[in-house]
Design a protein around this motif. Structure first.
Motif, PDB file in Angstrom:
ATOM      1  N   LEU A   7       7.605  -1.772  -2.735  1.00 65.20           N
ATOM      2  CA  LEU A   7       6.269  -2.326  -2.565  1.00 65.20           C
ATOM      3  C   LEU A   7       5.440  -1.467  -1.617  1.00 65.20           C
ATOM      4  CD1 LEU A   7       7.102  -6.116  -2.264  1.00 65.20           C
ATOM      5  CD2 LEU A   7       6.363  -4.878  -4.275  1.00 65.20           C
ATOM      6  N   TYR A   8       6.141  -0.721  -0.752  1.00 67.77           N
ATOM      7  CA  TYR A   8       5.421   0.061   0.244  1.00 67.77           C
ATOM      8  C   TYR A   8       5.080   1.462  -0.231  1.00 67.77           C
ATOM      9  CZ  TYR A   8       6.228  -3.747   3.343  1.00 67.77           C
ATOM     10  OH  TYR A   8       6.214  -4.994   3.901  1.00 67.77           O
ATOM     11  N   VAL A   9       5.579   1.810  -1.418  1.00 73.11           N
ATOM     12  CA  VAL A   9       5.268   3.138  -1.938  1.00 73.11           C
ATOM     13  C   VAL A   9       3.802   3.127  -2.362  1.00 73.11           C
ATOM     14  CG1 VAL A   9       5.729   4.851  -3.713  1.00 73.11           C
ATOM     15  CG2 VAL A   9       7.622   3.560  -2.695  1.00 73.11           C
ATOM     16  N   GLN A  10       3.005   3.896  -1.652  1.00 72.98           N
ATOM     17  CA  GLN A  10       1.572   3.894  -1.891  1.00 72.98           C
ATOM     18  C   GLN A  10       1.195   5.247  -2.464  1.00 72.98           C
ATOM     19  OE1 GLN A  10      -0.499   1.547  -1.631  1.00 72.98           O
ATOM     20  NE2 GLN A  10      -2.524   2.287  -1.144  1.00 72.98           N
ATOM     21  N   PRO A  11       0.765   5.294  -3.702  1.00 73.52           N
ATOM     22  CA  PRO A  11       0.353   6.589  -4.214  1.00 73.52           C
ATOM     23  C   PRO A  11      -0.858   7.081  -3.430  1.00 73.52           C
ATOM     24  CG  PRO A  11      -0.367   4.841  -5.697  1.00 73.52           C
ATOM     25  CD  PRO A  11       0.447   4.188  -4.608  1.00 73.52           C
TER      26      PRO A  11
ATOM     27  N   VAL B  22     -12.443  -2.431  -9.180  1.00 73.08           N
ATOM     28  CA  VAL B  22     -11.310  -2.027  -8.339  1.00 73.08           C
ATOM     29  C   VAL B  22     -11.823  -1.670  -6.937  1.00 73.08           C
ATOM     30  CG1 VAL B  22      -9.446  -0.354  -8.009  1.00 73.08           C
ATOM     31  CG2 VAL B  22      -9.944  -1.228 -10.305  1.00 73.08           C
ATOM     32  N   GLY B  23     -12.882  -0.869  -6.867  1.00 74.16           N
ATOM     33  CA  GLY B  23     -13.418  -0.457  -5.569  1.00 74.16           C
ATOM     34  C   GLY B  23     -13.909  -1.641  -4.761  1.00 74.16           C
ATOM     35  N   PHE B  24     -14.597  -2.565  -5.447  1.00 73.97           N
ATOM     36  CA  PHE B  24     -15.152  -3.725  -4.743  1.00 73.97           C
ATOM     37  C   PHE B  24     -14.023  -4.631  -4.235  1.00 73.97           C
ATOM     38  CE2 PHE B  24     -17.839  -7.681  -4.636  1.00 73.97           C
ATOM     39  CZ  PHE B  24     -18.758  -7.214  -3.717  1.00 73.97           C
ATOM     40  N   VAL B  25     -13.000  -4.821  -5.052  1.00 74.15           N
ATOM     41  CA  VAL B  25     -11.866  -5.670  -4.644  1.00 74.15           C
ATOM     42  C   VAL B  25     -11.046  -4.967  -3.558  1.00 74.15           C
ATOM     43  CG1 VAL B  25      -9.707  -6.739  -5.434  1.00 74.15           C
ATOM     44  CG2 VAL B  25     -11.821  -7.011  -6.768  1.00 74.15           C
ATOM     45  N   ASP B  26     -10.950  -3.623  -3.621  1.00 75.00           N
ATOM     46  CA  ASP B  26     -10.291  -2.904  -2.524  1.00 75.00           C
ATOM     47  C   ASP B  26     -10.979  -3.230  -1.207  1.00 75.00           C
ATOM     48  OD1 ASP B  26      -7.970  -1.277  -2.977  1.00 75.00           O
ATOM     49  OD2 ASP B  26      -9.158  -0.002  -4.298  1.00 75.00           O
ATOM     50  N   GLY B  27     -12.303  -3.399  -1.260  1.00 78.40           N
ATOM     51  CA  GLY B  27     -13.022  -3.724  -0.036  1.00 78.40           C
ATOM     52  C   GLY B  27     -13.017  -5.209   0.277  1.00 78.40           C
ATOM     53  N   GLU B  28     -13.293  -6.032  -0.716  1.00 73.86           N
ATOM     54  CA  GLU B  28     -13.661  -7.427  -0.457  1.00 73.86           C
ATOM     55  C   GLU B  28     -12.720  -8.474  -1.042  1.00 73.86           C
ATOM     56  OE1 GLU B  28     -17.307  -8.095   1.000  1.00 73.86           O
ATOM     57  OE2 GLU B  28     -16.202  -6.389   1.782  1.00 73.86           O
ATOM     58  N   LYS B 107      -6.542   1.025  -4.751  1.00 73.99           N
ATOM     59  CA  LYS B 107      -6.292   2.278  -4.045  1.00 73.99           C
ATOM     60  C   LYS B 107      -6.024   2.052  -2.557  1.00 73.99           C
ATOM     61  CE  LYS B 107      -8.999   5.130  -7.213  1.00 73.99           C
ATOM     62  NZ  LYS B 107      -8.024   6.194  -7.478  1.00 73.99           N
ATOM     63  N   SER B 108      -6.380   0.885  -2.057  1.00 78.83           N
ATOM     64  CA  SER B 108      -6.136   0.583  -0.649  1.00 78.83           C
ATOM     65  C   SER B 108      -4.761  -0.071  -0.511  1.00 78.83           C
ATOM     66  CB  SER B 108      -7.206  -0.377  -0.124  1.00 78.83           C
ATOM     67  OG  SER B 108      -7.001  -1.659  -0.699  1.00 78.83           O
ATOM     68  N   LYS B 109      -4.383  -0.347   0.756  1.00 79.38           N
ATOM     69  CA  LYS B 109      -3.104  -1.015   1.019  1.00 79.38           C
ATOM     70  C   LYS B 109      -3.108  -2.449   0.482  1.00 79.38           C
ATOM     71  CE  LYS B 109      -0.584   2.088   3.354  1.00 79.38           C
ATOM     72  NZ  LYS B 109      -1.182   3.291   2.752  1.00 79.38           N
ATOM     73  N   LYS B 110      -4.261  -2.924   0.065  1.00 80.09           N
ATOM     74  CA  LYS B 110      -4.327  -4.233  -0.588  1.00 80.09           C
ATOM     75  C   LYS B 110      -3.452  -4.265  -1.845  1.00 80.09           C
ATOM     76  CE  LYS B 110      -8.166  -6.184   0.466  1.00 80.09           C
ATOM     77  NZ  LYS B 110      -9.626  -6.360   0.511  1.00 80.09           N
TER      78      LYS B 110
END
Lengths: 151, 151
Positions: A7-11, B22-28, B107-110
């Motif tokens: 789960l921690y593998v982050q591309p 995707v970008g918006f959900v990565d943020g919000e 793309k974020s740790k989310k």
């Protein structure tokens, strides 16, 4: 059960797509203009525009990906565990940030702030911020901006 | 000078593109699972997963655009001037939200939270949340989640 380590593998975010950048900035971006007293300026003030995206340090890779995407700006600590991607150069704002958001419009009301920010940059490009009445014009625009920025 | 009224002309966000979402959900965006005591459940608890995006009411159109995009969920007042787009149905989460973010990774740790959220949905789909040890499994996953959600 799935290996929890996986789960921690982050591309690495890699190259960002324009629409991802728009969505992320709609959520997290900030168009801000500071006006600071400055005794050496004829107008008495220094005008400091900036485009900023702030994130928790866990997502520092995203900030570096934004820097790579726009080809300008810096990634710096903001405060505590928060880092910021920041573009302050008038040339970089005019040549890289503004044309991008003209071509790929923001979808949130942040678009209104962007258009006002662009107007201020246009005034600065005409060197209006070096005159007292230019500072007043900029202040008048700033008053109407929703600077809900994390700073 | 440009007519300032024009600055307020906001085009309807229209159909959203996947990468913008995707970008918006990565943020919000927020992947959250609540566990509430519930005397009528065999396990003694009710498990309430939800996918949420919260915005100031000025951007209510974006929340409705997300609802249209995913084809499920509701837009409701969250608190004060904040509104939320919210999906709580296990079927809708399994059939619409999860497949979207599997096809278009955050793309974020989310993304890590999303994968843990998906794991909890999988346990619920197997009805593990109706048993006491299933609740414990879910709690163990929740403890490791970064629920930096605005609620």
């Amino acid at each position: 059960m799935e290996n929890p380590q996986r789960l921690y593998v982050q591309p690495h975010p890699g190259r960002l797509e324009a629409q991802w950048v728009v969505g992320f900035v709609d959520g997290e971006g900030c168009f801000f203009v500071g006006i600071d007293p400055h005794s050496e300026m004829t107008s008495g003030f220094q005008v400091l525009p900036e485009f900023t995206v702030v994130q928790h340090q866990r997502d520092v890779q995203l900030l570096h990906a934004l820097k790579q995407f726009f080809g300008c700006g810096v990634v710096r600590r903001n405060h505590g565990e928060r880092l910021a991607y920041r573009v302050r150069s008038l040339d970089h704002l005019n040549e890289k940030i503004v044309p991008f958001f003209e071509k790929h419009p923001l979808k949130s009301k942040k678009r209104v702030d962007f258009l006002k920010f662009r107007k201020i940059l246009q005034l600065m490009t005409k060197e209006e911020h070096l005159k007292r009445d230019g500072i007043e014009k900029i202040r008048a625009i700033l008053k109407t901006m929703n600077t809900g920025c994390e700073r």
